[in-house]
Design a protein around this motif. Structure first.
Motif, PDB file in Angstrom:
ATOM      1  N   PRO A  10      -6.216  25.446  21.468  1.00  0.00           N
ATOM      2  CA  PRO A  10      -6.849  24.469  20.584  1.00  0.00           C
ATOM      3  C   PRO A  10      -7.797  25.151  19.593  1.00  0.00           C
ATOM      4  O   PRO A  10      -8.308  26.238  19.833  1.00  0.00           O
ATOM      5  N   GLY A  11      -8.036  24.483  18.482  1.00  0.00           N
ATOM      6  CA  GLY A  11      -8.885  25.021  17.418  1.00  0.00           C
ATOM      7  C   GLY A  11     -10.307  25.289  17.854  1.00  0.00           C
ATOM      8  O   GLY A  11     -10.919  26.289  17.461  1.00  0.00           O
ATOM      9  N   TYR A  12     -10.891  24.394  18.699  1.00  0.00           N
ATOM     10  CA  TYR A  12     -12.284  24.603  19.119  1.00  0.00           C
ATOM     11  C   TYR A  12     -12.412  25.821  20.037  1.00  0.00           C
ATOM     12  O   TYR A  12     -13.407  26.511  20.031  1.00  0.00           O
TER      13      TYR A  12
ATOM     14  N   ARG B 110     -10.530  28.570  19.869  1.00  0.00           N
ATOM     15  CA  ARG B 110     -10.431  29.728  18.990  1.00  0.00           C
ATOM     16  C   ARG B 110     -11.753  29.950  18.259  1.00  0.00           C
ATOM     17  O   ARG B 110     -12.226  31.077  18.135  1.00  0.00           O
ATOM     18  N   THR B 111     -12.373  28.861  17.813  1.00  0.00           N
ATOM     19  CA  THR B 111     -13.668  28.962  17.129  1.00  0.00           C
ATOM     20  C   THR B 111     -14.744  29.463  18.091  1.00  0.00           C
ATOM     21  O   THR B 111     -15.551  30.325  17.734  1.00  0.00           O
TER      22      THR B 111
ATOM     23  N   ARG C 233     -14.295  31.302  20.768  1.00  0.00           N
ATOM     24  CA  ARG C 233     -14.022  32.714  21.049  1.00  0.00           C
ATOM     25  C   ARG C 233     -14.477  33.597  19.889  1.00  0.00           C
ATOM     26  O   ARG C 233     -15.081  34.649  20.094  1.00  0.00           O
ATOM     27  N   THR C 234     -14.223  33.166  18.668  1.00  0.00           N
ATOM     28  CA  THR C 234     -14.639  33.932  17.500  1.00  0.00           C
ATOM     29  C   THR C 234     -16.158  34.037  17.432  1.00  0.00           C
ATOM     30  O   THR C 234     -16.704  35.119  17.179  1.00  0.00           O
TER      31      THR C 234
END
Length: 184
Positions: A2-4, A6-7, A9-10
């Protein structure tokens, strides 16, 4: 993924890299500006070194941000086993000055080893003669170049070859903080 996630983790990786960078910056920043001089001819070199705008003289060697050890020749390191281990092969040749950088998480300290024989002063000290002023000024300039990582420029000296090595440590010793119980 999911996008959240990945965000998140970044953001975590960026914060981790930032923290590592901050720790590295702190590890290579000198603990302070004081200098401790010891070794062969230290009294005469100290008279010349601490008169011009130089760092403060630190009396206790273990808390000095920069320790300068003066040796008549590299063979004198045999009696100083911990310095011989730190220096390794760098102190075996014709090098005049060896700077040992000691980064730690709480700041960097340095040990500067000066071979007085490379300046021509070792034999003078063996004969009991004082070091001439022009040689003394070159020794002082060599110490200052090693202390400031080459930012100080020499005017009239033939400086012998120098080398830098790094020996990390877990922690740099700090002088005890003065407190109200210290005088008791």
């Amino acid at each position: 993924m999911p996008g959240y996630a990945r965000t998140a983790r970044t953001i975590f990786l960026v914060l981790l890299a930032f923290g590592a960078g901050m720790l590295w910056q702190r590890a290579v920043t000198p603990v302070g500006q004081g200098v401790h001089l010891s070794g062969d001819g230290a009294a005469q070199v100290a008279e010349a070194y601490f008169v011009w705008p130089a760092p403060t003289h630190t009396r206790e060697a273990e808390y000095a941000p920069t320790q300068v050890v003066l040796l008549r020749r590299w063979q004198n390191l045999e009696g100083l086993e911990w310095l011989a281990r730190l220096c390794g092969r760098a102190c075996a040749g014709q090098t005049g000055v060896v700077t040992i950088r000691r980064p730690a998480p709480n700041g960097e300290t340095r040990v500067i080893l000066v071979n007085l024989g490379a300046h021509g002063a070792g034999a003078m000290l063996d004969a009991g003669e004082p070091i001439p002023e022009h040689i003394l000024s070159c020794i002082v300039q060599g110490i200052e170049i090693a202390r400031t990582d080459g930012q100080w420029k020499i005017t009239k000296c033939d400086v012998p070859e120098s080398s830098r090595i790094t020996r990390p440590r877990l922690w740099s010793p700090q002088p005890p903080a003065p407190g109200f119980l210290r005088g008791l």
